[in-house]
Design a protein around this motif. Structure first.
Motif, PDB file in Angstrom:
ATOM      1  N   UNK B 173       0.968  -1.152  -0.127  1.00  0.00           N
ATOM      2  CA  UNK B 173       0.062   0.015   0.061  1.00  0.00           C
ATOM      3  C   UNK B 173       0.712   1.236  -0.022  1.00  0.00           C
ATOM      4  N   UNK B 176       1.423   3.722  -2.949  1.00  0.00           N
ATOM      5  CA  UNK B 176       0.774   5.213  -3.308  1.00  0.00           C
ATOM      6  C   UNK B 176       1.716   6.260  -3.630  1.00  0.00           C
ATOM      7  N   UNK B 177       2.606   6.222  -2.597  1.00  0.00           N
ATOM      8  CA  UNK B 177       3.474   7.556  -2.570  1.00  0.00           C
ATOM      9  C   UNK B 177       4.162   7.854  -3.782  1.00  0.00           C
ATOM     10  N   UNK B 187      -8.086   4.381  -3.560  1.00  0.00           N
ATOM     11  CA  UNK B 187      -9.038   4.817  -2.345  1.00  0.00           C
ATOM     12  C   UNK B 187      -9.000   6.348  -2.345  1.00  0.00           C
ATOM     13  N   UNK B 188      -7.579   6.911  -2.448  1.00  0.00           N
ATOM     14  CA  UNK B 188      -7.315   8.312  -2.446  1.00  0.00           C
ATOM     15  C   UNK B 188      -8.269   9.013  -3.431  1.00  0.00           C
ATOM     16  N   UNK B 197     -16.259   8.749   0.316  1.00  0.00           N
ATOM     17  CA  UNK B 197     -15.016   8.252   0.734  1.00  0.00           C
ATOM     18  C   UNK B 197     -15.310   6.738   1.642  1.00  0.00           C
ATOM     19  N   UNK B 198     -16.587   6.698   2.406  1.00  0.00           N
ATOM     20  CA  UNK B 198     -16.716   5.693   3.162  1.00  0.00           C
ATOM     21  C   UNK B 198     -16.904   4.157   2.472  1.00  0.00           C
ATOM     22  N   UNK B 201     -13.662   3.389   0.716  1.00  0.00           N
ATOM     23  CA  UNK B 201     -12.573   2.965   1.627  1.00  0.00           C
ATOM     24  C   UNK B 201     -12.906   1.353   2.128  1.00  0.00           C
ATOM     25  N   UNK B 204     -12.088  -1.109  -0.578  1.00  0.00           N
ATOM     26  CA  UNK B 204     -10.726  -1.167  -0.675  1.00  0.00           C
ATOM     27  C   UNK B 204     -10.249  -2.147   0.535  1.00  0.00           C
TER      28      UNK B 204
END
Lengths: 221, 236
Positions: B173, B176-177, B187-188, B197-198, B201, B204
């Motif tokens: 994960x 993502x960076x 997700x982001x 979002x909920x 998320x 995911x």
């Protein structure tokens, strides 16, 4: 491309790095202490023979342990403002997240620690007329904690490394400090190298210290 | 927000000719691909370094230890940044390597240090008599490892190896960076685009759950298959 570290002066450290370093250490310390206290209670709940205590605890621990930390950080950052009904900063959110997240990991260590203490210790305590609470806090938990001290410390080193993941919500930690400095001086490559070196020095010395403690405990046994 | 949960969101078009559901599954595939590739690198390097660290040659042992310490004591996200930002600017030829490969290498090397630690501990936990018996029978160093030490050590380290394999999925994960389009990145981005979002998320997180659970079940099956009666973890 040539590396040039000449811009990295004490002024840079003071204005960019120091603030982040303090935050990373604070976050580690708060999550460690809070996580240990919460984790001990979770471990005691999990070892209880009352299902309404053990089930929620094992659900909590197993859930948090099977989600990536980045997702947990994002979840908390999303949910805490919804619950409190007001926005909170990334830094405060990080403190709460890491405490609750680490509690799951510490509780597994604490559980193994409690199980590593002989059952007779508990029986002896009860024979002396101690209550369950007294038995736990004066007899079992101190021994459990000492047996597991090296594991606790290893977990804390991992915790310190993991604090760099607050990158996901943009809190100002050590990594962020290096990143901002790197952007300001247009020297990101050097900054990432220094960051890696600093994290390495801190974690390496801590892990050497842990080994030392481990050997010391071994001799006592 | 009209209702608390709006799962219809996954059937909406993203504007790029696919639904959010397709994007989600696509991201899941990336997560698995990163994890599997990194896992292969980590296993090969980790086992090799772990074996090296149990040899008699002091210099080789030092190199193995240094490898493990370097990759273990630097946070994964910084290692990924180093592979992504630092290495390509120092070695011009690597400039066009896609970030997927850099992340796989970073995650693979990071995990290899942890696996080497387990392999080393597994070999060292074996009774000394095993190695001595092999030597007494005239086995070469290679034969001792191949036929005596490694088969026993692998069965011992299967459980910690499992949790490391689950960790690799979780650690993927961090990709993502550097904008690898895996689950966390999905997700982001999808969370921001849809403001749901909920739901995003939850979906995911569920997929991460399923992935790690699958690894867990697989290795429990493997553990049952390979256990030898009379040895560690085997029946009687």
């Amino acid at each position: 491309m040539n590396l040039d570290f000449s811009f990295f002066t004490s002024a840079v450290i003071k204005s960019f790095i120091f603030k982040g370093l303090i935050f990373s250490f604070q976050l580690t310390a708060v999550a460690m202490i809070g996580g240990m206290i919460l984790g001990t209670f979770l471990a005691l709940m999990r070892l209880s023979n009352k299902y309404y205590l053990s089930l929620p605890s094992s659900f909590y621990v197993n859930t948090l342990r099977s989600i990536p930390l980045v997702m947990v950080i994002l979840w908390f950052y999303l949910l805490i403002p919804l619950i409190l009904k007001r926005p909170i900063g990334a830094e405060l959110s990080a403190f709460i997240t890491f405490t609750f997240f680490q509690a799951a990991y510490y509780s597994e260590i604490m559980r193994a620690g409690i199980l590593s203490v002989s059952k007779r210790q508990m029986a002896a305590g009860q024979a002396l007329g101690l209550t369950y609470r007294q038995c736990m806090s004066y007899v079992v938990l101190p021994q459990a904690f000492r047996n597991m001290l090296p594991l606790f410390m290893t977990q804390t080193i991992i915790l310190f490394q993991d604090t760099s993941l607050v990158y996901a919500i943009g809190a100002y930690d050590l990594l962020k400090g290096f990143e901002i400095a790197g952007r300001n001086f247009n020297r990101p490559v050097e900054m990432y190298l220094i960051a890696a070196f600093l994290y390495f020095v801190i974690c390496f010395s801590l892990s050497k210290f842990t080994k030392l403690i481990h050997q010391k405990i071994k001799i006592i046994h | 927000m009209s209702t608390f949960f709006d799962w219809q969101i996954f059937f909406k078009d993203t504007g790029a000719g696919q639904t959010y559901l397709q994007w989600l599954l696509n991201a899941w595939a990336w997560t698995l691909l990163v994890s599997i590739c990194a896992w292969i690198i980590a296993l090969i390097l980790g086992v090799s370094v772990g074996i090296i660290r149990t040899l008699q040659n002091q210099f080789i042992v030092f190199l193995g230890n240094a490898w493990a310490e370097v990759f273990r004591n630097i946070p994964l996200i910084i290692q990924i940044f180093i592979w992504y930002h630092v290495i390509p600017s120092l070695f011009i030829t690597l400039r066009h390597v896609p970030s997927f490969i850099l992340v796989v290498v970073a995650l693979g090397l990071f995990t290899s240090a942890r696996i080497s630690e387990q392999v080393k501990a597994g070999i060292e936990s074996l009774p000394k008599g095993q190695r001595q018996a092999a030597m007494a029978l005239g086995f070469s160093n290679f034969q001792t490892y191949r036929y005596i030490l490694l088969p026993l050590a692998f069965r011992i380290i299967l459980p910690p190896l499992t949790s490391e394999s689950m960790n690799i999925i979780k650690n993927s994960s961090v990709a993502f960076a550097v904008s690898v389009s895996e689950l966390t990145m999905f997700a982001l981005q999808a969370g921001e685009e849809t403001s749901r979002n909920i739901e995003i998320f939850l979906a995911t997180t569920c997929l991460y759950f399923v992935s790690t659970l699958f690894v867990n079940q697989l290795s429990q099956f493997l553990e049952r298959r390979v256990k030898i009666p009379g040895t560690f973890g085997g029946d009687k």
